[in-house]
Design a protein around this motif. Structure first.
Motif, mmCIF file in Angstrom:
data_model
loop_
_atom_site.group_PDB
_atom_site.id
_atom_site.type_symbol
_atom_site.label_atom_id
_atom_site.label_comp_id
_atom_site.label_asym_id
_atom_site.label_seq_id
_atom_site.Cartn_x
_atom_site.Cartn_y
_atom_site.Cartn_z
ATOM 1 N N VAL A 76 1.031 -0.743 -0.311
ATOM 2 C CA VAL A 76 -0.272 0.087 -0.286
ATOM 3 C C VAL A 76 0.998 1.337 0.051
ATOM 4 O O VAL A 76 0.469 2.239 -0.329
ATOM 5 C CB VAL A 76 -0.805 -0.381 1.254
ATOM 6 C CG1 VAL A 76 -2.071 -1.465 1.400
ATOM 7 C CG2 VAL A 76 0.074 -0.199 2.643
ATOM 8 N N CYS A 77 2.670 1.384 0.076
ATOM 9 C CA CYS A 77 3.052 2.557 -0.299
ATOM 10 C C CYS A 77 3.149 2.833 -1.126
ATOM 11 O O CYS A 77 3.872 4.167 -2.031
ATOM 12 C CB CYS A 77 4.610 1.979 1.205
ATOM 13 S SG CYS A 77 4.248 2.649 2.381
ATOM 14 N N LYS A 78 3.396 1.707 -2.147
ATOM 15 C CA LYS A 78 3.688 2.324 -3.407
ATOM 16 C C LYS A 78 3.103 3.507 -3.547
ATOM 17 O O LYS A 78 3.826 4.560 -4.470
ATOM 18 C CB LYS A 78 2.792 0.680 -4.565
ATOM 19 C CG LYS A 78 3.596 1.179 -5.926
ATOM 20 C CD LYS A 78 5.405 1.399 -5.798
ATOM 21 C CE LYS A 78 5.866 1.029 -7.936
ATOM 22 N NZ LYS A 78 4.951 2.363 -8.404
ATOM 23 N N PRO A 79 1.781 3.664 -3.781
ATOM 24 C CA PRO A 79 1.089 4.968 -4.050
ATOM 25 C C PRO A 79 1.833 6.109 -3.632
ATOM 26 O O PRO A 79 2.396 7.281 -4.406
ATOM 27 C CB PRO A 79 -0.493 4.915 -3.458
ATOM 28 C CG PRO A 79 -0.702 3.039 -3.914
ATOM 29 C CD PRO A 79 0.764 3.124 -3.395
ATOM 30 N N ALA A 84 5.095 11.610 -4.120
ATOM 31 C CA ALA A 84 6.325 11.720 -4.400
ATOM 32 C C ALA A 84 6.908 11.916 -5.646
ATOM 33 O O ALA A 84 7.664 13.038 -5.274
ATOM 34 C CB ALA A 84 7.237 10.463 -2.840
ATOM 35 N N ALA A 85 6.952 11.019 -6.058
ATOM 36 C CA ALA A 85 7.879 10.979 -7.409
ATOM 37 C C ALA A 85 7.128 12.097 -8.330
ATOM 38 O O ALA A 85 7.920 12.656 -9.384
ATOM 39 C CB ALA A 85 8.089 10.208 -8.561
ATOM 40 N N ARG A 90 7.067 17.899 -10.595
ATOM 41 C CA ARG A 90 6.262 19.189 -10.936
ATOM 42 C C ARG A 90 7.605 20.540 -10.983
ATOM 43 O O ARG A 90 7.499 21.665 -11.342
ATOM 44 C CB ARG A 90 5.628 19.498 -9.524
ATOM 45 C CG ARG A 90 3.866 19.032 -9.963
ATOM 46 C CD ARG A 90 3.043 19.088 -9.539
ATOM 47 N NE ARG A 90 2.521 18.599 -7.732
ATOM 48 C CZ ARG A 90 3.416 19.143 -6.975
ATOM 49 N NH1 ARG A 90 3.180 20.459 -7.035
ATOM 50 N NH2 ARG A 90 2.893 19.027 -6.193
ATOM 51 N N PHE A 91 8.631 20.366 -9.454
ATOM 52 C CA PHE A 91 9.643 20.967 -9.773
ATOM 53 C C PHE A 91 10.637 20.990 -9.826
ATOM 54 O O PHE A 91 11.778 21.426 -9.851
ATOM 55 C CB PHE A 91 10.049 21.090 -8.157
ATOM 56 C CG PHE A 91 8.094 21.545 -7.026
ATOM 57 C CD1 PHE A 91 8.169 22.839 -7.438
ATOM 58 C CD2 PHE A 91 7.403 20.257 -6.823
ATOM 59 C CE1 PHE A 91 7.162 23.110 -6.359
ATOM 60 C CE2 PHE A 91 6.362 21.138 -5.857
ATOM 61 C CZ PHE A 91 6.185 22.294 -6.082
#
Length: 416
Positions: A76-79, A84-85, A90-91
Protein backbone atom coordinates in the motif's frame (compact mmCIF):
# COMPACT_ATOMS: atom_id res chain seq x y z
CA UNK A 1 12.20 0.37 -4.54
CA UNK A 2 11.78 -2.31 -1.81
CA UNK A 3 13.85 -0.17 0.56
CA UNK A 4 11.77 2.93 -0.24
CA UNK A 5 8.59 0.99 0.50
CA UNK A 6 10.13 -0.41 3.69
CA UNK A 7 10.98 3.10 4.94
CA UNK A 8 7.37 4.16 4.33
CA UNK A 9 6.00 1.04 6.04
CA UNK A 10 8.25 1.56 9.07
CA UNK A 11 7.16 5.20 9.34
CA UNK A 12 3.56 4.00 9.60
CA UNK A 13 4.60 2.20 12.80
CA UNK A 14 6.69 5.16 14.07
CA UNK A 15 9.89 3.12 13.57
CA UNK A 16 11.45 4.98 10.63
CA UNK A 17 14.70 5.91 12.40
CA UNK A 18 15.52 2.34 13.38
CA UNK A 19 14.78 0.91 9.94
CA UNK A 20 16.54 3.77 8.15
CA UNK A 21 19.81 2.87 9.90
CA UNK A 22 19.41 -0.80 8.95
CA UNK A 23 18.61 0.07 5.32
CA UNK A 24 21.81 2.11 5.02
CA UNK A 25 23.84 -0.72 6.58
CA UNK A 26 22.32 -3.01 3.92
CA UNK A 27 23.28 -0.47 1.26
CA UNK A 28 26.91 -0.53 2.46
CA UNK A 29 26.83 -4.32 2.10
CA UNK A 30 24.99 -3.98 -1.26
CA UNK A 31 22.24 -6.21 0.12
CA UNK A 32 19.00 -5.59 -1.78
CA UNK A 33 15.76 -7.45 -2.44
CA UNK A 34 15.33 -8.63 -6.04
CA UNK A 35 12.36 -9.39 -8.27
CA UNK A 36 10.80 -12.86 -7.95
CA UNK A 37 11.92 -14.70 -11.11
CA UNK A 38 10.33 -18.07 -10.30
CA UNK A 39 8.42 -17.71 -13.56
CA UNK A 40 11.15 -16.90 -16.14
CA UNK A 41 8.59 -15.31 -18.45
CA UNK A 42 7.13 -12.94 -15.88
CA UNK A 43 9.26 -11.38 -13.14
CA UNK A 44 7.25 -10.14 -10.14
CA UNK A 45 8.27 -7.32 -7.80
CA UNK A 46 9.03 -8.86 -4.41
CA UNK A 47 6.31 -6.96 -2.50
CA UNK A 48 3.74 -8.37 -4.96
CA UNK A 49 4.95 -11.97 -4.75
CA UNK A 50 4.11 -14.72 -2.23
CA UNK A 51 7.80 -14.96 -1.29
CA UNK A 52 7.83 -11.32 -0.23
CA UNK A 53 10.96 -9.18 0.28
CA UNK A 54 13.20 -11.21 2.62
CA UNK A 55 15.96 -8.60 3.09
CA UNK A 56 13.75 -5.73 4.28
CA UNK A 57 11.48 -8.14 6.17
CA UNK A 58 14.48 -9.38 8.19
CA UNK A 59 15.25 -5.75 9.06
CA UNK A 60 11.64 -5.21 10.13
CA UNK A 61 12.02 -8.10 12.56
CA UNK A 62 15.29 -6.64 13.91
CA UNK A 63 13.58 -3.28 14.38
CA UNK A 64 10.75 -5.03 16.26
CA UNK A 65 8.00 -3.99 13.84
CA UNK A 66 4.66 -5.75 13.47
CA UNK A 67 5.86 -7.86 10.54
CA UNK A 68 2.41 -8.83 9.25
CA UNK A 69 1.39 -5.17 9.08
CA UNK A 70 4.79 -4.25 7.59
CA UNK A 71 4.32 -6.81 4.80
CA UNK A 72 0.85 -5.44 3.97
CA UNK A 73 2.12 -1.85 4.04
CA UNK A 74 4.88 -2.58 1.52
CA UNK A 75 2.18 -2.90 -1.11
CA UNK A 76 0.00 0.00 0.00
CA UNK A 77 3.03 2.32 0.27
CA UNK A 78 3.64 2.15 -3.49
CA UNK A 79 1.18 4.99 -4.25
CA UNK A 80 2.97 7.13 -1.64
CA UNK A 81 6.28 6.69 -3.42
CA UNK A 82 4.67 7.34 -6.81
CA UNK A 83 3.00 10.48 -5.45
CA UNK A 84 6.32 11.73 -4.10
CA UNK A 85 7.94 11.21 -7.49
CA UNK A 86 5.09 13.14 -9.14
CA UNK A 87 5.43 15.98 -6.63
CA UNK A 88 9.18 16.19 -7.21
CA UNK A 89 8.61 16.18 -10.95
CA UNK A 90 6.45 19.32 -10.73
CA UNK A 91 9.49 21.14 -9.39
CA UNK A 92 11.94 19.76 -11.92
CA UNK A 93 13.73 17.50 -9.44
CA UNK A 94 15.51 14.86 -11.49
CA UNK A 95 18.58 14.11 -9.39
CA UNK A 96 19.24 13.07 -5.81
CA UNK A 97 19.84 14.07 -3.13
CA UNK A 98 17.48 17.03 -3.39
CA UNK A 99 16.24 19.00 -0.39
CA UNK A 100 13.50 21.54 0.31
CA UNK A 101 14.08 23.55 3.50
CA UNK A 102 10.78 25.19 4.35
CA UNK A 103 10.15 24.93 0.62
CA UNK A 104 13.50 26.35 -0.55
CA UNK A 105 15.41 24.03 -2.88
CA UNK A 106 18.98 22.74 -2.41
CA UNK A 107 20.38 20.25 -4.91
CA UNK A 108 23.12 17.78 -4.10
CA UNK A 109 25.36 16.82 -1.17
CA UNK A 110 26.49 20.39 -0.60
CA UNK A 111 28.71 21.45 2.32
CA UNK A 112 27.23 21.85 5.79
CA UNK A 113 27.55 25.64 5.59
CA UNK A 114 25.06 25.76 2.69
CA UNK A 115 22.40 24.00 4.73
CA UNK A 116 23.19 26.07 7.79
CA UNK A 117 22.77 29.36 5.91
CA UNK A 118 19.29 28.47 4.60
CA UNK A 119 18.17 26.99 7.94
CA UNK A 120 19.32 30.06 9.85
CA UNK A 121 17.45 32.33 7.43
CA UNK A 122 14.27 30.28 7.68
CA UNK A 123 14.56 30.00 11.45
CA UNK A 124 14.82 33.77 11.77
CA UNK A 125 11.82 34.21 9.45
CA UNK A 126 9.76 31.63 11.34
CA UNK A 127 10.61 33.17 14.71
CA UNK A 128 9.39 36.56 13.48
CA UNK A 129 6.15 35.19 12.09
CA UNK A 130 5.45 33.17 15.24
CA UNK A 131 5.95 36.30 17.34
CA UNK A 132 3.35 37.97 15.13
CA UNK A 133 0.79 35.27 15.89
CA UNK A 134 1.37 32.20 13.69
CA UNK A 135 1.17 29.01 15.75
CA UNK A 136 4.24 26.73 15.43
CA UNK A 137 2.01 23.72 14.76
CA UNK A 138 0.50 25.52 11.74
CA UNK A 139 3.63 27.24 10.43
CA UNK A 140 4.59 24.78 7.67
CA UNK A 141 1.03 24.42 6.42
CA UNK A 142 0.38 28.17 6.35
CA UNK A 143 3.67 29.57 5.04
CA UNK A 144 4.97 26.72 2.87
CA UNK A 145 2.03 24.58 1.72
CA UNK A 146 -0.53 27.35 1.26
CA UNK A 147 1.71 30.21 0.14
CA UNK A 148 4.40 28.28 -1.75
CA UNK A 149 4.58 27.84 -5.52
CA UNK A 150 2.74 24.74 -6.73
CA UNK A 151 5.07 24.10 -9.68
CA UNK A 152 8.04 25.58 -11.48
CA UNK A 153 7.08 28.87 -13.08
CA UNK A 154 6.94 28.63 -16.90
CA UNK A 155 9.93 29.95 -18.79
CA UNK A 156 9.17 32.76 -21.27
CA UNK A 157 8.97 31.42 -24.82
CA UNK A 158 11.59 32.63 -27.33
CA UNK A 159 10.18 33.69 -30.72
CA UNK A 160 10.90 31.09 -33.40
CA UNK A 161 13.07 33.51 -35.39
CA UNK A 162 15.31 34.03 -32.36
CA UNK A 163 15.66 30.40 -31.36
CA UNK A 164 19.09 28.78 -31.74
CA UNK A 165 19.73 26.28 -34.52
CA UNK A 166 18.89 22.89 -32.96
CA UNK A 167 21.58 21.23 -35.11
CA UNK A 168 24.28 23.18 -33.24
CA UNK A 169 25.10 21.77 -29.82
CA UNK A 170 26.48 24.54 -27.62
CA UNK A 171 29.38 23.65 -25.34
CA UNK A 172 28.32 22.67 -21.83
CA UNK A 173 29.60 25.19 -19.29
CA UNK A 174 32.12 23.79 -16.85
CA UNK A 175 30.60 23.90 -13.38
CA UNK A 176 32.56 25.81 -10.78
CA UNK A 177 33.46 23.37 -8.02
CA UNK A 178 32.24 24.33 -4.57
CA UNK A 179 35.19 24.06 -2.20
CA UNK A 180 34.44 21.75 0.70
CA UNK A 181 36.02 23.07 3.87
CA UNK A 182 38.51 20.63 5.34
CA UNK A 183 37.49 19.25 8.71
CA UNK A 184 40.25 19.89 11.26
CA UNK A 185 41.91 16.67 12.39
CA UNK A 186 44.39 15.78 15.11
CA UNK A 187 48.04 15.73 14.02
CA UNK A 188 49.36 12.12 14.29
CA UNK A 189 52.78 13.47 15.30
CA UNK A 190 51.39 15.22 18.38
CA UNK A 191 50.14 13.92 21.71
CA UNK A 192 46.57 14.70 22.79
CA UNK A 193 44.98 14.42 26.21
CA UNK A 194 42.20 11.92 26.79
CA UNK A 195 41.70 11.21 30.48
CA UNK A 196 40.68 7.73 31.61
CA UNK A 197 37.77 7.36 33.99
CA UNK A 198 38.33 4.58 36.58
CA UNK A 199 35.01 3.13 35.41
CA UNK A 200 35.91 3.09 31.69
CA UNK A 201 35.76 -0.29 29.96
CA UNK A 202 39.37 -1.51 29.88
CA UNK A 203 41.38 -4.53 28.79
CA UNK A 204 44.96 -4.77 30.05
CA UNK A 205 46.85 -3.58 33.15
CA UNK A 206 46.62 -0.02 34.49
CA UNK A 207 50.44 0.27 34.49
CA UNK A 208 50.81 -0.69 30.81
CA UNK A 209 53.42 1.39 29.00
CA UNK A 210 51.14 1.96 25.98
CA UNK A 211 47.43 2.82 26.15
CA UNK A 212 45.09 2.68 23.16
CA UNK A 213 41.82 4.56 23.52
CA UNK A 214 39.22 3.60 20.93
CA UNK A 215 36.25 5.74 19.92
CA UNK A 216 33.65 3.17 18.90
CA UNK A 217 30.00 2.21 18.94
CA UNK A 218 28.10 -1.06 18.62
CA UNK A 219 26.41 -0.31 15.28
CA UNK A 220 29.63 0.38 13.36
CA UNK A 221 30.75 -2.30 10.84
CA UNK A 222 34.36 -1.05 10.75
CA UNK A 223 34.54 -1.07 14.55
CA UNK A 224 33.55 -4.72 14.48
CA UNK A 225 36.08 -5.41 11.74
CA UNK A 226 39.00 -3.96 13.75
CA UNK A 227 38.34 -6.18 16.78
CA UNK A 228 40.53 -8.90 15.30
CA UNK A 229 43.39 -6.42 14.91
CA UNK A 230 43.10 -5.33 18.54
CA UNK A 231 43.16 -8.98 19.65
CA UNK A 232 46.39 -9.49 17.65
CA UNK A 233 47.94 -6.49 19.36
CA UNK A 234 46.97 -7.77 22.80
CA UNK A 235 48.64 -11.10 22.05
CA UNK A 236 51.82 -9.48 20.72
CA UNK A 237 52.35 -6.80 23.38
CA UNK A 238 50.83 -8.52 26.44
CA UNK A 239 51.13 -6.57 29.70
CA UNK A 240 52.72 -3.59 27.92
CA UNK A 241 49.37 -2.74 26.26
CA UNK A 242 46.10 -1.44 27.67
CA UNK A 243 43.00 -0.85 25.53
CA UNK A 244 40.32 1.56 26.77
CA UNK A 245 36.93 1.68 25.06
CA UNK A 246 35.29 5.11 25.27
CA UNK A 247 32.06 5.11 23.31
CA UNK A 248 31.38 7.71 20.63
CA UNK A 249 27.79 6.97 19.63
CA UNK A 250 27.26 8.06 16.02
CA UNK A 251 24.29 5.70 15.53
CA UNK A 252 22.18 6.80 18.52
CA UNK A 253 18.94 5.09 17.47
CA UNK A 254 20.61 1.66 17.60
CA UNK A 255 23.87 1.92 19.52
CA UNK A 256 23.12 3.99 22.62
CA UNK A 257 21.58 1.17 24.71
CA UNK A 258 24.60 -1.02 23.90
CA UNK A 259 27.00 1.79 24.83
CA UNK A 260 25.27 2.15 28.20
CA UNK A 261 25.28 -1.63 28.65
CA UNK A 262 29.05 -1.85 28.11
CA UNK A 263 29.57 0.89 30.70
CA UNK A 264 27.22 -0.80 33.17
CA UNK A 265 28.99 -4.14 32.67
CA UNK A 266 32.39 -2.50 33.20
CA UNK A 267 31.16 -1.29 36.59
CA UNK A 268 30.71 -4.95 37.54
CA UNK A 269 34.07 -6.00 36.02
CA UNK A 270 32.22 -7.94 33.29
CA UNK A 271 33.02 -5.79 30.26
CA UNK A 272 34.73 -8.49 28.17
CA UNK A 273 31.78 -10.88 28.46
CA UNK A 274 29.24 -8.16 27.68
CA UNK A 275 31.31 -6.79 24.79
CA UNK A 276 31.30 -10.18 23.06
CA UNK A 277 27.52 -10.50 23.46
CA UNK A 278 26.87 -6.97 22.17
CA UNK A 279 28.89 -7.66 19.02
CA UNK A 280 26.92 -10.87 18.48
CA UNK A 281 23.77 -8.73 18.67
CA UNK A 282 25.27 -6.37 16.09
CA UNK A 283 25.83 -9.24 13.65
CA UNK A 284 22.12 -10.13 13.82
CA UNK A 285 21.13 -6.43 13.93
CA UNK A 286 19.43 -6.97 17.29
CA UNK A 287 19.12 -3.56 18.95
CA UNK A 288 16.97 -2.12 21.70
CA UNK A 289 14.74 0.64 20.36
CA UNK A 290 12.73 3.51 21.78
CA UNK A 291 9.42 2.72 23.44
CA UNK A 292 6.79 4.14 21.03
CA UNK A 293 4.64 7.06 22.12
CA UNK A 294 1.13 6.29 23.33
CA UNK A 295 -1.09 7.25 20.34
CA UNK A 296 -3.94 8.06 22.74
CA UNK A 297 -1.97 10.87 24.43
CA UNK A 298 -1.77 14.09 22.35
CA UNK A 299 1.67 15.24 23.55
CA UNK A 300 3.25 11.84 24.11
CA UNK A 301 6.74 11.16 22.79
CA UNK A 302 8.80 8.03 22.29
CA UNK A 303 10.89 7.16 25.36
CA UNK A 304 14.46 5.83 25.33
CA UNK A 305 14.32 2.27 26.62
CA UNK A 306 16.60 2.81 29.64
CA UNK A 307 14.24 5.58 30.83
CA UNK A 308 11.09 3.47 30.46
CA UNK A 309 9.42 1.03 32.81
CA UNK A 310 9.78 -1.67 30.13
CA UNK A 311 13.56 -1.26 30.12
CA UNK A 312 15.93 -2.48 27.38
CA UNK A 313 15.11 -6.17 26.91
CA UNK A 314 17.93 -7.06 24.50
CA UNK A 315 20.85 -5.74 26.55
CA UNK A 316 19.17 -6.94 29.75
CA UNK A 317 19.06 -10.45 28.31
CA UNK A 318 22.78 -10.12 27.57
CA UNK A 319 23.38 -9.00 31.17
CA UNK A 320 21.63 -12.15 32.43
CA UNK A 321 23.74 -14.31 30.11
CA UNK A 322 26.91 -12.61 31.38
CA UNK A 323 25.74 -13.25 34.98
CA UNK A 324 25.59 -9.62 36.03
CA UNK A 325 23.58 -8.27 38.94
CA UNK A 326 20.61 -7.34 36.74
CA UNK A 327 18.98 -4.91 39.17
CA UNK A 328 22.23 -2.96 39.49
CA UNK A 329 22.78 -3.21 35.72
CA UNK A 330 19.40 -1.56 35.04
CA UNK A 331 20.18 1.29 37.43
CA UNK A 332 23.60 1.78 35.87
CA UNK A 333 22.15 2.05 32.36
CA UNK A 334 20.67 5.38 33.47
CA UNK A 335 23.71 6.70 35.33
CA UNK A 336 26.10 5.63 32.56
CA UNK A 337 24.53 8.16 30.18
CA UNK A 338 26.63 10.89 31.81
CA UNK A 339 29.82 8.88 31.09
CA UNK A 340 28.91 8.48 27.42
CA UNK A 341 28.05 12.18 27.09
CA UNK A 342 31.33 13.16 28.75
CA UNK A 343 33.31 10.95 26.36
CA UNK A 344 31.55 12.56 23.38
CA UNK A 345 32.48 16.01 24.69
CA UNK A 346 36.12 14.94 25.13
CA UNK A 347 36.26 13.64 21.57
CA UNK A 348 34.65 16.82 20.22
CA UNK A 349 37.49 18.92 21.70
CA UNK A 350 39.89 16.90 19.56
CA UNK A 351 37.82 17.09 16.37
CA UNK A 352 36.84 13.41 16.44
CA UNK A 353 33.54 12.80 14.65
CA UNK A 354 34.09 9.41 12.93
CA UNK A 355 34.59 5.88 14.21
CA UNK A 356 36.64 3.89 14.77
CA UNK A 357 39.26 6.41 15.90
CA UNK A 358 42.23 5.58 18.11
CA UNK A 359 44.63 7.48 20.33
CA UNK A 360 47.83 5.53 21.05
CA UNK A 361 49.46 7.18 24.06
CA UNK A 362 47.64 10.25 22.80
CA UNK A 363 48.68 9.95 19.15
CA UNK A 364 45.86 9.88 16.60
CA UNK A 365 45.10 7.01 14.22
CA UNK A 366 41.93 7.09 12.10
CA UNK A 367 39.95 4.11 10.84
CA UNK A 368 40.18 0.31 10.75
CA UNK A 369 43.84 0.34 9.72
CA UNK A 370 46.04 -2.71 9.04
CA UNK A 371 47.81 -4.12 12.09
CA UNK A 372 51.13 -2.72 10.84
CA UNK A 373 49.85 0.86 11.20
CA UNK A 374 49.11 0.21 14.87
CA UNK A 375 52.42 -1.58 15.42
CA UNK A 376 54.48 1.35 14.11
CA UNK A 377 52.91 3.76 16.59
CA UNK A 378 52.98 1.27 19.46
CA UNK A 379 56.66 0.45 18.87
CA UNK A 380 57.53 4.17 18.80
CA UNK A 381 55.62 4.85 22.00
CA UNK A 382 56.91 1.72 23.74
CA UNK A 383 60.55 2.70 23.07
CA UNK A 384 59.84 6.21 24.36
CA UNK A 385 58.10 4.88 27.48
CA UNK A 386 60.98 2.48 28.25
CA UNK A 387 63.44 5.36 28.01
CA UNK A 388 61.42 7.61 30.31
CA UNK A 389 60.80 4.83 32.83
CA UNK A 390 64.55 4.17 32.97
CA UNK A 391 65.02 7.85 33.82
CA UNK A 392 62.63 7.64 36.76
CA UNK A 393 59.00 7.84 35.61
CA UNK A 394 56.92 5.19 37.38
CA UNK A 395 55.09 2.85 35.01
CA UNK A 396 51.84 3.25 36.98
CA UNK A 397 51.89 7.03 36.48
CA UNK A 398 53.27 7.08 32.92
CA UNK A 399 50.01 7.73 31.04
CA UNK A 400 48.88 10.40 33.47
CA UNK A 401 52.24 12.22 33.46
CA UNK A 402 53.18 12.08 29.77
CA UNK A 403 49.80 11.98 28.03
CA UNK A 404 47.13 13.50 30.24
CA UNK A 405 49.27 16.17 31.92
CA UNK A 406 51.49 17.10 28.95
CA UNK A 407 49.22 16.38 25.98
CA UNK A 408 47.27 18.97 24.00
CA UNK A 409 43.81 19.56 25.48
CA UNK A 410 42.17 20.48 22.17
CA UNK A 411 42.93 20.98 18.49
CA UNK A 412 45.23 23.86 17.79
CA UNK A 413 43.53 26.67 15.82
CA UNK A 414 44.02 26.48 12.06
CA UNK A 415 45.80 29.47 10.53
CA UNK A 416 43.43 31.52 8.31
Amino acid sequence: MPSALAACAAARQSKFTALDALLWDAYKARSFDKDDTTDPDHAVRCWESPAGCPVVTAMAKSAQLDVARFTRDLAVCKPNVAQAASDMGRFGVGGIPGFFINGRAISGAVPFDVFQKVIDEELALASGRIKQGTRPAQYYQKWVIEKGLKAIEPVAQIPVAERPDPSIIPPRPTPTPVPRPARPMPDPAKTYTLAIDPLDATLGPADAKVTIIEATDYACPFCERVRGTLAQLQTKYGKDLRIVFKQLVVHPANAMPSALASCAAARQKKFAAMDALLWENFKTRSFDLDVPADPNLPDARAVRCWESSAGCPIVTAAAKTAKLDVARFKRDLVTCKANVDRAAADYAKLGVAAIPTFFINGRHLQGAQPVEAFERLIDDELALANERIKKGTKAASYYQQWVVDKGLKSLEPVAP
